[in-house]
Enzyme design. Structure first.
Site, PDB file in Angstrom:
ATOM      1  CG  ASP A  19      -1.820  -1.205   1.065  1.00  0.00           C
ATOM      2  OD1 ASP A  19      -1.863  -2.085   0.277  1.00  0.00           O
ATOM      3  OD2 ASP A  19      -3.014  -1.224   2.095  1.00  0.00           O
ATOM      4  CE  LYS A 105      -4.066  -4.355   1.314  1.00  0.00           C
ATOM      5  NZ  LYS A 105      -4.840  -3.226   1.868  1.00  0.00           N
ATOM      6  CB  CYS A 144      -2.270  -2.685   5.394  1.00  0.00           C
ATOM      7  SG  CYS A 144      -4.007  -2.313   5.299  1.00  0.00           S
TER       8      CYS A 144
HETATM    9  C1  VGL Z   1      -4.534   0.918   5.613  1.00  0.00           C
HETATM   10  C2  VGL Z   1      -6.023   2.177   7.208  1.00  0.00           C
HETATM   11  C3  VGL Z   1      -7.055   1.912   6.170  1.00  0.00           C
HETATM   12  C4  VGL Z   1      -3.347   0.483   5.322  1.00  0.00           C
HETATM   13  C5  VGL Z   1      -5.722   0.758   4.701  1.00  0.00           C
HETATM   14  O1  VGL Z   1      -2.724   0.282   4.102  1.00  0.00           O
HETATM   15  O2  VGL Z   1      -2.511   0.376   6.217  1.00  0.00           O
HETATM   16  N1  VGL Z   1      -4.923   1.643   6.837  1.00  0.00           N
HETATM   17  N2  VGL Z   1      -6.727   1.290   5.082  1.00  0.00           N
END
Ligand code: VGL
Ligand code: ZN
Length: 192
Positions: A19, A105, A144
């Site tokens: 991410d 995702k 994540c």
């Molecule tokens: C994430 C919060 C909400 C991440 C994703 O990628 O860590 N954190 N959605």
């Protein structure tokens, strides 16, 4: 140099970049302080992986509008990583090699998917490729990255956190995530 990824990566490994998207970097909708500073270190590993023919996977949070994880729906987060928005793009400095496989995702309407293994089929994909060991880094360490590392252990992979290649949303969350990961057998270098 012990910190040289070339000395660590070997056949049977995969690199997982979690991410590294604009919304998790400074200026983004769910910005992690200094989030973009993990990129140079990740790039060193990406370059080594490409040179050594190690498969690379890059996950991305990819939410539909009005996602269940957003505050407007009673979830914990501000809207972020909306599908096809600039905030959902991988950071422009992240040097993903040709052939990088994307893991998308957070697309379910009814629930979040923090882990790149959660309902993506990634574990079987890695096994199919003969992968036994995972090196991972990215954002956010306490959400994540941690969820993915813990699922990786549950799926039976050796899991290594890449030093200096991940940052948390909150410092305390980072400390707790490290402890949880260590307890689950994730390899974490002393200062990583
Ligand atoms: C994430 C919060 C909400 C991440 C994703 O990628 O860590 N954190 N959605
Ligand atoms: Zn999200």
């Amino acid at each position: 140099m012990t910190n040289d990824p070339h000395n660590h990566l070997q056949a049977g490994d995969a690199l997982l970049v979690i991410d590294v998207q604009n919304d998790f970097c400074p200026g983004g909708a769910l910005a992690i302080e200094d989030g973009d500073t993990v990129i140079p270190e990740l790039n060193r590993w990406l370059e080594a992986a490409a040179a050594l023919d190690i498969p690379v996977y890059a996950s991305r949070d990819w939410h539909p509008a009005g996602h269940a994880s957003f505050a407007e729906r009673g979830g914990p987060w501000p809207p972020h990583c909306l599908q096809d928005s600039p905030g959902a793009r991988f950071h422009a400095d992240l040097a993903l090699p040709t052939g990088t496989i994307k893991v998308t995702k957070g697309v379910r309407f009814d629930q979040d998917q923090y882990s790149a293994f959660d309902q993506t089929g990634l574990a079987d994909e890695l096994r199919h490729r003969g992968v036994t060991r995972i090196w991972l880094g990215g954002l956010a360490l306490d959400v994540c990255v941690a969820a993915t590392a813990l699922d990786g252990r549950k799926e039976g992979f050796d899991v290594h956190l890449i030093p200096y290649a991940s940052l948390p949303i909150s410092p305390q969350g980072g400390t707790e995530a490290r402890a949880k990961m260590k307890e689950a057998g994730v390899e974490i270098a002393e200062h990583g």
